[in-house]
Design a protein around this motif. Structure first.
Motif, mmCIF file in Angstrom:
data_model
loop_
_atom_site.group_PDB
_atom_site.id
_atom_site.type_symbol
_atom_site.label_atom_id
_atom_site.label_comp_id
_atom_site.label_asym_id
_atom_site.label_seq_id
_atom_site.Cartn_x
_atom_site.Cartn_y
_atom_site.Cartn_z
ATOM 1 N N TYR A 1 0.642 55.609 65.376
ATOM 2 C CA TYR A 1 1.325 56.776 64.830
ATOM 3 C C TYR A 1 1.974 56.384 63.510
ATOM 4 N N ARG A 2 1.661 57.122 62.452
ATOM 5 C CA ARG A 2 2.171 56.814 61.110
ATOM 6 C C ARG A 2 3.303 57.752 60.719
ATOM 7 N N ILE B 1 7.178 47.964 59.666
ATOM 8 C CA ILE B 1 7.233 48.595 58.346
ATOM 9 C C ILE B 1 5.965 48.232 57.590
ATOM 10 N N GLN B 2 5.299 49.232 57.048
ATOM 11 C CA GLN B 2 4.125 48.984 56.211
ATOM 12 C C GLN B 2 4.320 49.768 54.919
ATOM 13 N N GLY B 3 4.858 49.086 53.915
ATOM 14 C CA GLY B 3 5.158 49.765 52.647
ATOM 15 C C GLY B 3 6.229 50.821 52.876
ATOM 16 N N ASP B 4 5.935 52.063 52.560
ATOM 17 C CA ASP B 4 6.910 53.141 52.753
ATOM 18 C C ASP B 4 6.674 53.892 54.060
ATOM 19 N N GLU B 5 5.883 53.268 54.937
ATOM 20 C CA GLU B 5 5.602 53.898 56.229
ATOM 21 C C GLU B 5 6.104 53.042 57.384
ATOM 22 N N LEU B 6 6.295 53.694 58.521
ATOM 23 C CA LEU B 6 6.487 52.974 59.786
ATOM 24 C C LEU B 6 5.201 53.148 60.572
ATOM 25 N N LEU B 7 4.722 52.050 61.116
ATOM 26 C CA LEU B 7 3.522 52.133 61.950
ATOM 27 C C LEU B 7 3.903 51.824 63.390
ATOM 28 N N PHE B 8 3.698 52.807 64.260
ATOM 29 C CA PHE B 8 3.934 52.609 65.692
ATOM 30 C C PHE B 8 2.598 52.278 66.363
#
Lengths: 251, 251
Positions: free
Chosen positions: B114-115, B180-187
């Motif tokens: 989920y991004r 955290i992946q750049g300006d995203e959260l990766l679930f």
């Protein structure tokens, strides 16, 4: 009356380009002017952009201006306009500017970026924002070829014959680079101006260099010919982004 | 007759979900079955997938099987099917499997991702593949809360009341992480199975933890209640990807 300047992002996938056309009501300009007209209680509004973009081409930082007698604060312009725009067009910045600012005539530099997906298989999630090239590419050769593009040249060979611009086809490219970003190639072109389809023809030709079908040294020969047929194919629209527009006297 | 198993990617944006519905002809299943039926010269074809996905939900590695009397090589299945499918559905792999393989009943593990786009402004290019959360989030707290999700629990509180599944609501989550992946959260959620809307309700609740509206320690309390109303809101569909499906006896 005051002049308002906006920076806008758009996903060009579902549009037939930026500029209003008689045969299409799906243009970015039409959507923005409609929103502005609504904000001005039906008074027809016109915007002037830094330039047009073709069908399927995207913008990360397109710039336009318009004149208004509403005198609303910048933040409210941003919010108000956004509410009336579809989700694939987004107002990023709003600035009040002096009445002699002109979004088209005062540009000093434009940056375009082009994304190439260099994988064997396609990727459904990037189908609208990359050009899929499933072949092995020699990046070293592409970088070499890029060097020949930088500088002041006559780019006639790299511009669409459909262009109606007569006369001067000399442009200065400050930067023409190619870097690997994961499974993509990112091309960056920064210059004082670009001819019609110029970036897409440059990329199409550079990909041929990468595939070994042309040599980096062919670039100056193609330029010298001043003939569109000497260059490579026009790379597809969906990989292209109008990234940034700079203005005279800025920063 | 032979059984063919496919891995498929799709951008769920323009679909009302995976499964064929009486009131919609825009489902992934319908597009695939139509393509297969065409390949079988009009003989109606049915596919069985690992599970359904909701409207707007994407798949990076959905799996389905079907039975065919065409006996074509795997590569030709891939190419042939792809030619008949729209550009937002893509066949990634094709394998011939034994007749007792079942894409739905033989799953051993599923992974969902989920991004979340955690920026002040929206991003037009990620509007269909991320959930935009413009608030400051305490990632440390979210990670703490994730730890409570891992393991074998009754997830009734984290499943839609619309579900028709009766009885057993106990599932084992092997991995529940947030990075955290750049300006995203990766679930990332990996487990032996997931209840209806479970990932989206987990993410909705974890975002509340990140915003300080709940504490990580609330997760076991919510679980204990076995009541949907105790958990957070259902996060929107467009951030969710069915990432990978594993099968018994695989690898």
């Amino acid at each position: 009356m005051e002049r308002v300047c906006c920076v806008v992002q758009y996903d060009g996938t579902n549009y037939s380009g930026f500029q209003i056309q008689s045969n299409s009501n799906r243009t970015i300009q039409e959507k923005i002017e409609k929103a502005l007209t609504k904000m001005h209680k039906g008074k027809p509004m016109k915007i002037i952009a830094s330039g047009r973009t073709d069908a399927g081409v995207h913008a990360y930082g397109q710039v336009f201006h318009f004149d208004s007698d509403l005198y609303i604060p910048e933040y409210n312009w941003k919010k108000g306009l956004q509410t009336l725009l579809p989700s694939d067009i987004q107002i990023v910045e709003v600035h009040k500017v002096s009445m002699d600012f002109h979004a088209r005539y005062d540009t000093s530099q434009k940056e375009y970026r082009y994304r190439v997906l260099n994988t064997k298989d396609k990727d459904v999630f990037r189908r609208n924002v990359t050009y899929h090239v499933p072949y092995d590419l020699n990046i070293g050769k592409i970088k070499e070829a890029c060097k020949y593009i930088e500088g002041t040249h006559d780019f006639t060979s790299f511009s669409s014959t459909k262009t109606r611009v007569r006369g001067e086809r000399v442009r200065t490219v400050y930067e023409a680079t190619c870097e690997i970003q994961g499974d993509e190639l990112l091309f960056i072109f920064r210059g004082d101006g670009f001819l019609y389809n110029m970036v897409r023809i440059l990329v199409g030709t550079l990909i041929q260099v990468g595939r070994g079908r042309r040599e980096p040294e062919d670039i100056p020969v193609i330029m010298e010919a001043k003939e569109r047929t000497k260059a490579g194919v026009t790379a597809p629209a969906q990989g292209l982004f109008l990234w940034k527009v700079d203005y005279k006297g800025q920063g």
